[in-house]
Scaffold this active site. Structure first.
Site, PDB file in Angstrom:
ATOM      1  CD  GLU A 186      10.475   5.167   2.740  1.00  0.00           C
ATOM      2  OE1 GLU A 186      10.772   3.951   2.652  1.00  0.00           O
ATOM      3  OE2 GLU A 186       9.556   5.712   2.420  1.00  0.00           O
TER       4      GLU A 186
ATOM      5  CG  HIS B 175       5.479  -2.403   7.022  1.00  0.00           C
ATOM      6  ND1 HIS B 175       5.514  -1.456   7.964  1.00  0.00           N
ATOM      7  CD2 HIS B 175       5.889  -1.666   6.260  1.00  0.00           C
ATOM      8  CE1 HIS B 175       5.696  -0.473   7.685  1.00  0.00           C
ATOM      9  NE2 HIS B 175       6.187  -0.333   6.692  1.00  0.00           N
TER      10      HIS B 175
ATOM     11  NE  ARG C 257       9.928  -1.550   5.737  1.00  0.00           N
ATOM     12  CZ  ARG C 257       9.646  -1.498   4.503  1.00  0.00           C
ATOM     13  NH1 ARG C 257       9.295  -2.456   4.014  1.00  0.00           N
ATOM     14  NH2 ARG C 257       9.498  -0.223   4.263  1.00  0.00           N
TER      15      ARG C 257
ATOM     16  CG  HIS D  21       5.342  -4.834   3.813  1.00  0.00           C
ATOM     17  ND1 HIS D  21       4.014  -4.238   3.544  1.00  0.00           N
ATOM     18  CD2 HIS D  21       6.363  -4.223   3.406  1.00  0.00           C
ATOM     19  CE1 HIS D  21       4.705  -3.169   2.631  1.00  0.00           C
ATOM     20  NE2 HIS D  21       5.721  -2.967   2.541  1.00  0.00           N
TER      21      HIS D  21
ATOM     22  NE  ARG E 298      10.996  -4.707   0.066  1.00  0.00           N
ATOM     23  CZ  ARG E 298      10.166  -3.531   0.058  1.00  0.00           C
ATOM     24  NH1 ARG E 298      10.333  -2.473  -0.474  1.00  0.00           N
ATOM     25  NH2 ARG E 298       9.332  -3.708   1.234  1.00  0.00           N
TER      26      ARG E 298
HETATM   27  C1  SIN Z   1       6.185   1.816   3.597  1.00  0.00           C
HETATM   28  O1  SIN Z   1       5.645   2.776   3.155  1.00  0.00           O
HETATM   29  O2  SIN Z   1       6.436   1.632   5.016  1.00  0.00           O
HETATM   30  C2  SIN Z   1       6.326   0.587   2.713  1.00  0.00           C
HETATM   31  C3  SIN Z   1       7.382   1.013   1.604  1.00  0.00           C
HETATM   32  C4  SIN Z   1       8.145  -0.367   1.275  1.00  0.00           C
HETATM   33  O3  SIN Z   1       7.731  -1.429   1.556  1.00  0.00           O
HETATM   34  O4  SIN Z   1       9.232  -0.104   0.637  1.00  0.00           O
END
Ligand code: SIN
Length: 502
Positions: free
Chosen positions: A115, A231, A278, A334, A369
């Site tokens: 990620e 998000h 993000r 988010h 985060r």
């Molecule tokens: C996501 O699945 O994009 C969110 C995961 C997260 O907020 O850590």
């Protein structure tokens, strides 16, 4: 009321609350675990992203810590990050022993996904994008099967009770609104986030910042409330709230963000493109969404509907197909990086009160985060809080017995149309002025408007008053930080200050 049978009270049943209750019970203590809705209602239960953990032989806690600190934009507490990343692998091994089932490759080895802003693939998932549901199912089974844990669903905490300098219990309200005072030698708040204070959020309806309000009313310090994470890829369906989340793991697997002409646009903002942090991706998406539209394109990913069954079902509910359609996206509130300030064992600034999970500010996230660090934080710090409370109980703490005063019993109601309208105005001000990009005049306007709502809130609408209390704290924190850092972006102070201020 006597304290003879006083048990620690754990509030909230996401990963942090479930784990804290289990840890206490496994150390031989009776626990009361309450949730205001059901065991299925939490941010954890909805989590599509997984658990970031340095378990792969080629990975290390030090690398995970370096990525976490880099994402935090200078504000993470390196000691808290070291605790998180070093203790994380053991907690995840315990999770596996307790019945958690993560995705594995053809050889049966744990499969690690990538990620944004992680320097390597280290995210564990379950059934692709159903990690949270799996965790809640596994841990609910554990707590429900443990005779030391009493679980009460549909049980709210109206207020924490403080005597002298410590929290000594709480007033609970059952589903019928009937109050009960319980003495507790320790209260552990694990109440999750504040997404529902905004107009569009990926958080479930229960995420109304309850723990922040309870702690603040009891005199605990809240910190870093200005650092909110939006998000980038919530499905943009006007009027639908909570907004369906299109997990970041889709971009990790190669999905693109494109504009109305089909052109990828995040590279204009950052050379890492879709895998940039993000806040950068969220602002790029917001910019395009207002100028013709922003879309997630996962059509080229092989077997995408099998790999992401949860997302496939969510978009299908809106008549869209993950495999065949461009998916309109917009940012949505988010995650809250700040919260109830705690030490490394989850202890708040008030004796007798602990906080774990999203409602806590342990220092691991700083201003931003790292994706998928939150479930791990919930595990690691709930474990520490459970052990710390266990040690306290082993020392037979003297919790004063007390008779609740009449004001402790005020149940109130939030159902009226005026309270509903007040919350809608609060959400509108927070979304417009304390959202992705902030300015001094906008923040000042939000502060004034929220102060006005607080003055006029109908008497008895205590849950609305609690939310307004927290809205005011968020706006004040955002106005007080005259710089841009991590998730906090000020158009009028576009750069970070050279000296980091806590
Ligand atoms: C996501 O699945 O994009 C969110 C995961 C997260 O907020 O850590």
């Amino acid at each position: 009321m006597s304290s003879a049978r006083a048990r620690p009270l754990v509030v909230g049943t996401g990963i942090a609350g479930l784990w804290a209750a289990w840890r206490l019970a496994s150390e031989g203590h009776d626990v009361l675990l309450v949730t205001k809705a059901t065991l299925q209602d939490s941010n954890t239960a909805w989590a599509q992203g997984g658990i970031a953990v340095a378990l792969d032989a080629a990975d290390s806690p030090a690398q995970h810590a370096a990525d976490t600190i880099a994402a935090s934009d200078g504000l993470a507490d390196p000691i808290a990050v070291e605790v998180l990343t070093r203790e994380g692998p053991d907690r995840v091994r315990e999770l596996l022993e307790l019945g958690a089932v993560f995705d594995r490759d053809a050889d049966g080895e744990l499969r690690f996904g990538l990620e944004a802003a992680h320097s390597r693939a280290r995210i564990l998932h379950a059934e692709g994008d159903r990690t949270g549901a799996m965790l809640v199912a596994a841990l609910s089974k554990v707590v429900l099967g443990n005779p030391r844990i009493e679980v009460r669903q549909h049980c709210r905490v109206r207020r924490l009770l403080r005597r002298g300098d410590r929290v000594v219990g709480a007033i609970l309200l059952n589903d019928a609104g009937e109050p009960e005072a319980v003495a507790a030698p320790a209260v552990i708040l694990a109440t999750g986030g504040c997404g529902q204070l905004f107009e569009i959020t990926t958080n479930p309806p229960v995420a109304t910042a309850d723990g922040w309000a309870l702690a603040h009313s009891a005199g605990a310090v809240l910190s870093h409330l200005e650092f909110l994470q939006f998000h980038p890829t919530a499905l943009h369906v006007p009027g639908v709230n909570p907004a369906p989340l299109l997990t970041e793991a889709l971009r990790g697997a190669g999905a693109w963000l494109v504009d109305a002409k089909g052109e990828r646009f995040v590279f204009d903002a950052d050379p890492r493109g879709e895998m940039a942090p993000r806040d950068i991706v969220a602002r790029a998406v917001a910019h395009r969404a207002y100028r013709g539209g922003a879309f997630l394109d996962a059509r080229h990913l092989p077997n995408v509907e099998q790999a992401f069954p949860g997302v496939a079902a969510l978009v299908a509910a809106h008549g869209l197909s993950l495999a065949h359609d461009l998916l309109p996206v917009a940012p949505a509130m988010h995650y809250a990086m700040g919260g109830i300030r705690t030490d490394l064992a989850g202890g708040s600034t008030v004796a007798g009160l602990w906080a774990v999970g999203e409602c806590a500010n342990t220092g691991v996230h700083g201003a931003n985060r790292l994706a998928s660090n939150s479930l791990l934080e919930g595990l690691v710090f709930a474990d520490r809080a459970g052990r710390a409370v266990g040690e306290l109980l082993a020392g037979s703490p003297k919790v004063p017995s007390f008779a609740p005063a009449p004001t402790d019993w005020d149940a109130g109601t939030d159902a009226g149309p005026i309270a509903t309208a007040f919350r809608a105005r609060m959400r509108s001000f927070l979304t417009r002025e304390v959202g992705l990009v902030r300015t001094e005049p906008g923040l000042a306007e939000a502060e004034l408007a929220i102060a006005d709502l607080r003055r006029r809130v109908p008497s008895g609408a205590w849950h609305t008053a609690d939310q307004l209390r927290i809205a005011a704290e968020i706006a004040r924190a955002a106005r007080g930080r005259r710089e841009s850092r991590g998730g906090h972006r000020r158009a009028d102070f576009p750069n970070p200050k050279p000296r980091i201020t806590a």
